[in-house]
Design a protein around this motif. Structure first.
Motif, mmCIF file in Angstrom:
data_model
loop_
_atom_site.group_PDB
_atom_site.id
_atom_site.type_symbol
_atom_site.label_atom_id
_atom_site.label_comp_id
_atom_site.label_asym_id
_atom_site.label_seq_id
_atom_site.Cartn_x
_atom_site.Cartn_y
_atom_site.Cartn_z
ATOM 1 N N LEU A 1 0.825 -1.205 0.000
ATOM 2 C CA LEU A 1 0.000 0.000 0.000
ATOM 3 C C LEU A 1 0.867 1.267 0.000
ATOM 4 N N PHE A 2 2.021 1.193 0.627
ATOM 5 C CA PHE A 2 2.958 2.320 0.538
ATOM 6 C C PHE A 2 3.351 2.551 -0.920
ATOM 7 N N LEU A 3 3.564 1.465 -1.667
ATOM 8 C CA LEU A 3 3.896 1.574 -3.083
ATOM 9 C C LEU A 3 2.729 2.150 -3.882
ATOM 10 N N VAL A 4 1.508 1.795 -3.504
ATOM 11 C CA VAL A 4 0.323 2.380 -4.156
ATOM 12 C C VAL A 4 0.347 3.903 -4.010
ATOM 13 N N GLY A 5 0.650 4.383 -2.802
ATOM 14 C CA GLY A 5 0.740 5.824 -2.590
ATOM 15 C C GLY A 5 1.891 6.451 -3.353
ATOM 16 N N MET A 6 3.006 5.731 -3.457
ATOM 17 C CA MET A 6 4.165 6.229 -4.204
ATOM 18 C C MET A 6 3.822 6.472 -5.671
ATOM 19 N N CYS A 7 2.866 5.718 -6.202
ATOM 20 C CA CYS A 7 2.485 5.863 -7.610
ATOM 21 C C CYS A 7 1.338 6.853 -7.796
ATOM 22 N N SER A 8 0.390 6.866 -6.863
ATOM 23 C CA SER A 8 -0.762 7.760 -7.023
ATOM 24 C C SER A 8 -0.387 9.217 -6.790
ATOM 25 N N GLY A 9 0.589 9.488 -5.919
ATOM 26 C CA GLY A 9 1.010 10.869 -5.683
ATOM 27 C C GLY A 9 1.534 11.550 -6.936
ATOM 28 N N PRO A 10 2.506 10.949 -7.660
ATOM 29 C CA PRO A 10 3.001 11.568 -8.891
ATOM 30 C C PRO A 10 1.948 11.739 -9.973
ATOM 31 N N SER A 11 0.995 10.818 -10.070
ATOM 32 C CA SER A 11 -0.033 10.961 -11.107
ATOM 33 C C SER A 11 -0.891 12.196 -10.849
ATOM 34 N N ALA A 12 -1.151 12.504 -9.583
ATOM 35 C CA ALA A 12 -1.925 13.704 -9.251
ATOM 36 C C ALA A 12 -1.134 14.965 -9.574
ATOM 37 N N ILE A 13 0.172 14.956 -9.301
ATOM 38 C CA ILE A 13 1.012 16.120 -9.587
ATOM 39 C C ILE A 13 1.122 16.345 -11.089
ATOM 40 N N ALA A 14 1.341 15.256 -11.852
ATOM 41 C CA ALA A 14 1.437 15.377 -13.311
ATOM 42 C C ALA A 14 0.127 15.880 -13.908
ATOM 43 N N SER A 15 -1.000 15.434 -13.370
ATOM 44 C CA SER A 15 -2.299 15.908 -13.855
ATOM 45 C C SER A 15 -2.439 17.401 -13.634
ATOM 46 N N SER A 16 -2.006 17.883 -12.475
ATOM 47 C CA SER A 16 -2.067 19.318 -12.192
ATOM 48 C C SER A 16 -1.172 20.093 -13.151
ATOM 49 N N ALA A 17 0.043 19.579 -13.392
ATOM 50 C CA ALA A 17 0.968 20.264 -14.294
ATOM 51 C C ALA A 17 0.423 20.322 -15.719
ATOM 52 N N LEU A 18 -0.320 19.309 -16.126
ATOM 53 C CA LEU A 18 -0.867 19.277 -17.485
ATOM 54 C C LEU A 18 -1.819 20.428 -17.758
ATOM 55 N N LEU A 19 -2.501 20.898 -16.726
ATOM 56 C CA LEU A 19 -3.468 21.975 -16.939
ATOM 57 C C LEU A 19 -2.813 23.238 -17.493
ATOM 58 N N ASP A 20 -1.526 23.455 -17.175
ATOM 59 C CA ASP A 20 -0.841 24.640 -17.680
ATOM 60 C C ASP A 20 -0.789 24.674 -19.204
ATOM 61 N N THR A 21 -0.818 23.503 -19.839
ATOM 62 C CA THR A 21 -0.739 23.444 -21.295
ATOM 63 C C THR A 21 -2.072 23.145 -21.957
ATOM 64 N N LEU A 22 -3.053 22.709 -21.180
ATOM 65 C CA LEU A 22 -4.335 22.298 -21.777
ATOM 66 C C LEU A 22 -5.397 23.379 -21.743
ATOM 67 N N VAL A 23 -5.318 24.296 -20.779
ATOM 68 C CA VAL A 23 -6.370 25.311 -20.652
ATOM 69 C C VAL A 23 -5.751 26.697 -20.589
ATOM 70 N N SER A 24 -6.568 27.689 -20.846
ATOM 71 C CA SER A 24 -6.101 29.074 -20.792
ATOM 72 C C SER A 24 -6.071 29.561 -19.350
ATOM 73 N N ARG A 25 -5.349 30.656 -19.137
ATOM 74 C CA ARG A 25 -5.272 31.227 -17.807
ATOM 75 C C ARG A 25 -6.647 31.632 -17.277
ATOM 76 N N SER A 26 -7.508 32.108 -18.150
ATOM 77 C CA SER A 26 -8.805 32.616 -17.712
ATOM 78 C C SER A 26 -9.710 31.525 -17.161
ATOM 79 N N THR A 27 -9.407 30.264 -17.464
ATOM 80 C CA THR A 27 -10.256 29.166 -16.985
ATOM 81 C C THR A 27 -9.484 28.172 -16.134
ATOM 82 N N LEU A 28 -8.275 28.542 -15.687
ATOM 83 C CA LEU A 28 -7.434 27.597 -14.962
ATOM 84 C C LEU A 28 -8.056 27.176 -13.640
#
Length: 405
Positions: free
Chosen positions: A307-334
């Motif tokens: 389960l520690f390994l599950v958290g090790m993998c789910s944490g980065p996926s959430a961070i990468a998803s957040s970072a993706l928004l910078d390239t997918l949406v405009s500032r006005s709708t971020l």
């Protein structure tokens, strides 16, 4: 560590970051506090569970509503009104519930408190995009935000437990509401929040409805939310089968510890891969971790590191998803896009809770873990096929404006 230092060196971000952490405490506090208070009022754990569920669904709806309002009217007024609403619902619940015969009142009030949790995390996410100048430092900022949020979620139930003896569950509910109100007020009064201005996107032309990349990202968020919800039920089920109910807290803490550890490591170094590739890599690792959890589910000793390994993998996926928004949406709708992503994850988690309960009751916890691994494998396959929609240029990108710090 350079990225973390770059973020913390921006003086205007320090107080909003502290307010964001304060605003995250009530999420963990009220989930437990409302359940215990409703149980104290009615003597029914079922009503307590409904109150906790009402709070979660209210929170999911509230972040979407606040995101839309913030992108139109700015952060200050929205966060103050939301936090005040949460505090007032808490006072009303504790004052009126003992004399109201209808058990559903506690559920309605809990949903009202969830609706009023101020979207300080979303506000902070937008400020990081604007005030941190380099992409690597911004990613470190998103990782730091995720780590602090998870730490606050861990601390929230502990604060509730400490308040139970002197104040009871009702006192914990009121304290959580006032903490939410104070966080919204503190965040809105910071210089960075006051200086932030929305770009005035129109309701029809905001670019979100036809944004294929955002649609795929929301699908991933909902699917991973379902997985998290299934795990959240399968873990205590495994504890009851293999040990005692108290063991479930240790197992759940192992997931959170993995998320925090991975988040710190993720933000401490630069990455050459795109956020889309990193997201898919983290999801693929999650499949492996979920499979190992199914294999280890016959022993608490083996289940803990899995389960520690599950958290090790789910944490980065959430961070990468957040970072993706910078390239997918405009500032006005971020802000709106981020809160929408959080909301669909929460709704997915609620669906996963329901599915996990049915699966563990009929098949057992080990088979439930195995089905979760299969579910994530399907997600990875679909994500690989749709990866191009997540790359820059697929949505409505607009590089965030950077202001001097």
């Amino acid at each position: 560590m350079r990225g973390y230092l770059d973020v913390l060196s921006v003086s205007r971000l320090r107080v909003p970051l502290a307010a964001t952490v304060i605003g995250a405490f009530p999420v963990g506090m009220l989930s437990l506090g409302l359940l215990l208070y409703a149980h104290e009022l009615t003597g029914s754990l079922a009503v307590g569970g409904l109150a906790a569920a009402g709070f979660g669904l209210g929170n999911a709806a509230g972040v979407v509503v606040q995101g839309r309002l913030i992108d139109r009217y700015g952060q200050g007024r929205v966060l103050v009104v939301a936090g005040t609403t949460c505090a007032l619902w808490g006072v009303l619940l504790v004052a009126a519930a003992p004399v109201v015969a209808w058990p559903g009142f506690a559920v309605v009030a809990a949903a009202g408190m969830g609706l009023g949790i101020p979207a300080t995390v979303a506000g902070m996410r937008v400020l990081l995009a604007e005030l941190v100048p380099t992409p690597g430092a911004r990613t470190a900022g998103y990782a730091l935000l995720a780590v602090l949020f998870h730490l606050a979620l861990l601390a929230g139930p502990l604060i509730t437990s400490l308040l139970l003896v002197p104040a009871g569950p009702g006192g914990a509910v009121v304290a959580g509401g006032f903490l939410a109100g104070g966080a919204g007020l503190l965040f809105s009064r910071t210089r960075a929040s006051r200086n932030w201005r929305p770009r005035g996107a129109s309701a029809r032309g905001d670019g979100l409805r036809r944004n294929a990349g955002l649609a795929v990202l929301l699908l991933i968020a909902a699917t991973t939310g379902i997985s998290a919800g299934v795990v959240a039920v399968a873990v205590p089920a495994s504890a009851l089968d293999l040990g005692t109910a108290a063991d479930s807290g240790v197992l759940i803490a192992a997931v959170s510890a993995g998320e925090i550890t991975a988040g710190l490591a993720w933000g401490a170094r630069p990455w050459r891969w795109s956020a889309a590739r990193l997201l898919l890599a983290a999801l693929a690792a999650s499949v492996v971790a979920a499979g190992m959890t199914a294999w280890a589910a016959s022993s608490l000793v083996l289940l803990l590191p899995a389960l520690f390994l599950v958290g090790m993998c789910s944490g980065p996926s959430a961070i990468a998803s957040s970072a993706l928004l910078d390239t997918l949406v405009s500032r006005s709708t971020l802000t709106r896009a981020y809160t929408l992503m959080v909301s669909v994850f929460l709704v997915g988690g609620a669906l996963g809770n329901a599915a996990g309960g049915a699966l563990t009751e009929s098949l057992g916890h080990r088979q439930t873990f195995a089905l979760n691994a299969c579910w994530l494998a399907v997600l990875v396959a679909a994500g690989a096929l749709l990866r191009r929609t997540l790359e820059p240029g697929s949505g409505a990108p607009a590089r965030p404006a950077v202001r001097a710090s």
